[in-house]
Design a protein around this motif. Structure first.
Motif, PDB file in Angstrom:
ATOM      1  N   GLN A 151      45.364  56.128  44.499  1.00 13.65           N
ATOM      2  CA  GLN A 151      43.965  55.984  44.926  1.00 13.65           C
ATOM      3  C   GLN A 151      43.993  55.017  46.111  1.00 13.65           C
ATOM      4  O   GLN A 151      44.448  53.886  45.970  1.00 13.65           O
ATOM      5  CB  GLN A 151      43.134  55.416  43.769  1.00 13.65           C
ATOM      6  CG  GLN A 151      41.651  55.416  44.003  1.00 13.65           C
ATOM      7  CD  GLN A 151      40.880  54.719  42.868  1.00 13.65           C
ATOM      8  OE1 GLN A 151      41.461  54.007  42.047  1.00 13.65           O
ATOM      9  NE2 GLN A 151      39.588  54.908  42.844  1.00 13.65           N
TER      10      GLN A 151
ATOM     11  N   GLY B 117      42.386  44.380  38.573  1.00 14.38           N
ATOM     12  CA  GLY B 117      42.636  43.465  37.450  1.00 14.38           C
ATOM     13  C   GLY B 117      42.313  42.029  37.803  1.00 14.38           C
ATOM     14  O   GLY B 117      43.048  41.101  37.460  1.00 14.38           O
ATOM     15  N   THR B 118      41.172  41.831  38.465  1.00 15.40           N
ATOM     16  CA  THR B 118      40.860  40.481  38.968  1.00 15.40           C
ATOM     17  C   THR B 118      40.690  39.458  37.846  1.00 15.40           C
ATOM     18  O   THR B 118      40.935  38.276  38.051  1.00 15.40           O
ATOM     19  CB  THR B 118      39.576  40.493  39.822  1.00 15.40           C
ATOM     20  OG1 THR B 118      38.571  41.203  39.103  1.00 15.40           O
ATOM     21  CG2 THR B 118      39.799  41.162  41.153  1.00 15.40           C
TER      22      THR B 118
HETATM   23  P1  UTP Z   1      38.162  47.860  35.135  1.00 20.89           P
HETATM   24  O1  UTP Z   1      36.932  47.511  35.872  1.00 20.89           O
HETATM   25  O2  UTP Z   1      38.331  47.368  33.744  1.00 20.89           O
HETATM   26  O3  UTP Z   1      39.482  47.400  35.889  1.00 20.89           O
HETATM   27  O4  UTP Z   1      38.367  49.426  35.241  1.00 20.89           O
HETATM   28  P2  UTP Z   1      39.741  46.437  37.059  1.00 20.89           P
HETATM   29  O5  UTP Z   1      38.777  46.671  38.168  1.00 20.89           O
HETATM   30  O6  UTP Z   1      41.188  46.590  37.358  1.00 20.89           O
HETATM   31  O7  UTP Z   1      39.532  45.007  36.353  1.00 20.89           O
HETATM   32  P3  UTP Z   1      38.755  43.698  36.797  1.00 20.89           P
HETATM   33  O8  UTP Z   1      37.318  43.920  36.372  1.00 20.89           O
HETATM   34  O9  UTP Z   1      38.935  43.542  38.286  1.00 20.89           O
HETATM   35  O10 UTP Z   1      39.431  42.603  36.011  1.00 20.89           O
HETATM   36  C1  UTP Z   1      38.686  50.245  34.128  1.00 20.89           C
HETATM   37  C2  UTP Z   1      39.909  51.091  34.411  1.00 20.89           C
HETATM   38  O11 UTP Z   1      39.710  51.916  35.560  1.00 20.89           O
HETATM   39  C3  UTP Z   1      40.761  51.744  36.487  1.00 20.89           C
HETATM   40  C4  UTP Z   1      41.373  50.377  36.174  1.00 20.89           C
HETATM   41  O12 UTP Z   1      42.731  50.343  36.567  1.00 20.89           O
HETATM   42  C5  UTP Z   1      41.183  50.281  34.671  1.00 20.89           C
HETATM   43  O13 UTP Z   1      42.215  50.951  33.973  1.00 20.89           O
HETATM   44  N1  UTP Z   1      40.190  51.828  37.844  1.00 20.89           N
HETATM   45  C6  UTP Z   1      39.016  51.185  38.128  1.00 20.89           C
HETATM   46  C7  UTP Z   1      40.838  52.557  38.811  1.00 20.89           C
HETATM   47  O14 UTP Z   1      41.917  53.151  38.568  1.00 20.89           O
HETATM   48  N2  UTP Z   1      40.294  52.634  40.063  1.00 20.89           N
HETATM   49  C8  UTP Z   1      39.121  52.013  40.384  1.00 20.89           C
HETATM   50  O15 UTP Z   1      38.669  52.142  41.543  1.00 20.89           O
HETATM   51  C9  UTP Z   1      38.479  51.269  39.394  1.00 20.89           C
END
Ligand code: UTP
Length: 277
Positions: free
Chosen positions: A102, A13-14
């Protein structure tokens, strides 16, 4: 009937730092409810009874949220504040939760594969990305609408799609396919985050999927793609080539609560609808 719903919730969630440094993105509230609770309520409405959540480090607040807080409940029992807990109690009465972690964030496809241990191989299952917050227009949640399509085509995955401006294709998985009935496409191509000149259409996949168990074997064989991550879009393309992926243009609205703009829009939308005004 889809009984299990997987919630990949391990991402960093960066885009919401510093808020997400110690609080999971999925726990950010729109009004008084965390994003993840909206997702769980949608899954319950669609008939799911088991919520399988893929978490990561620093995400303990998720488990605590869907658990009893004895001290708090004791404090407010019999007071005028007790009703504030009604919704979350109802959620907990209507489903069970299981969790896995994970360990390395290797992408959404990898997060879904991590959930295999909770989902098993018997039945198709739903996936909700809680940061895509949906509201329905016609009394049926987006996941319920998708479950109805899957009932008709039980051998196929169903992904939810919406039309987006061509300038935004590089933020989404984009599909191409043939319309087989109103709002339902048989997918024959899908590309993760293409530049607009390379996009096969303006139909973008949003955070709702119904997947057949075969997806796990396909994901195991899927090499890292865009951004070095294991992409669910790439795995779905393998199944699409076997004629096993449908895309459904849902009715309702969707807010990208993983971005600040979408989060603010969602907050305004739900505030207007609420009785908090
Ligand atoms: P996002 O790319 O929108 O989430 O992934 P992120 O990486 O948390 O957000 P930013 O880009 O850094 O702000 C879409 C979904 O996939 C999950 C995230 O939690 C989100 O619900 N996800 C993504 C995982 O569970 N694991 C991962 O390795 C990547």
């Amino acid at each position: 009937m889809i009984q299990k719903c997987l919630f990949p919730a391990a991402g960093y969630g960066t885009r919401f730092l510093p808020a997400t440094k110690a609080i999971p993105k999925e726990m950010l509230p729109v009004l008084t409810k965390p994003l993840l609770q909206y997702g769980v309520e949608e899954a319950i409405e669609a008939g799911c009874e088991t919520m399988a959540i893929v978490t990561g480090r620093g995400k303990r607040a998720i488990e605590d949220h869907f658990d009893v807080s004895y001290e708090l409940e004791h404090q407010i029992k019999g007071t005028s504040k007790e009703h504030y807990l009604n919704e979350i109690r109802s959620v907990m009465d209507n489903c069970t939760f299981s969790y896995t972690r994970q360990i390395e964030m290797k992408g959404l496809g990898h997060a879904i594969l991590t959930g295999e241990t909770l989902i098993g191989h018997e039945d198709s299952f739903a996936v909700i990305l809680a940061d895509d917050l949906c509201d329905n227009a016609n009394g049926q949640t987006v996941l319920r609408q998708m479950a109805n399509i899957h009932k008709k085509y039980p051998d196929c995955c169903v992904v939810a799609i919406e039309e987006i401006p061509m300038t935004d294709t590089n933020k989404y998985g984009v599909i191409a396919g043939n319309l087989i009935e109103e709002n339902v496409y048989k997918v024959d191509n899908m590309v993760e985050k293409p530049e607009s000149k390379d996009a096969p259409s303006n139909l973008a996949i949003i955070g709702r999927y119904i997947l057949i168990p075969q997806i796990f074997d396909v994901l195991r064989d899927t090499k890292p793609g865009k951004g070095g991550e294991i992409q669910i879009t790439d795995a779905l393309l393998t199944l699409a080539k076997q004629g096993k992926v449908l895309a459904y243009k849902f009715s309702g609205v969707r807010f990208d609560c993983g971005s600040v703009d979408g989060f603010v829009e969602a907050t305004n939308y739900f505030y207007k609808k609420s009785n908090l005004k």
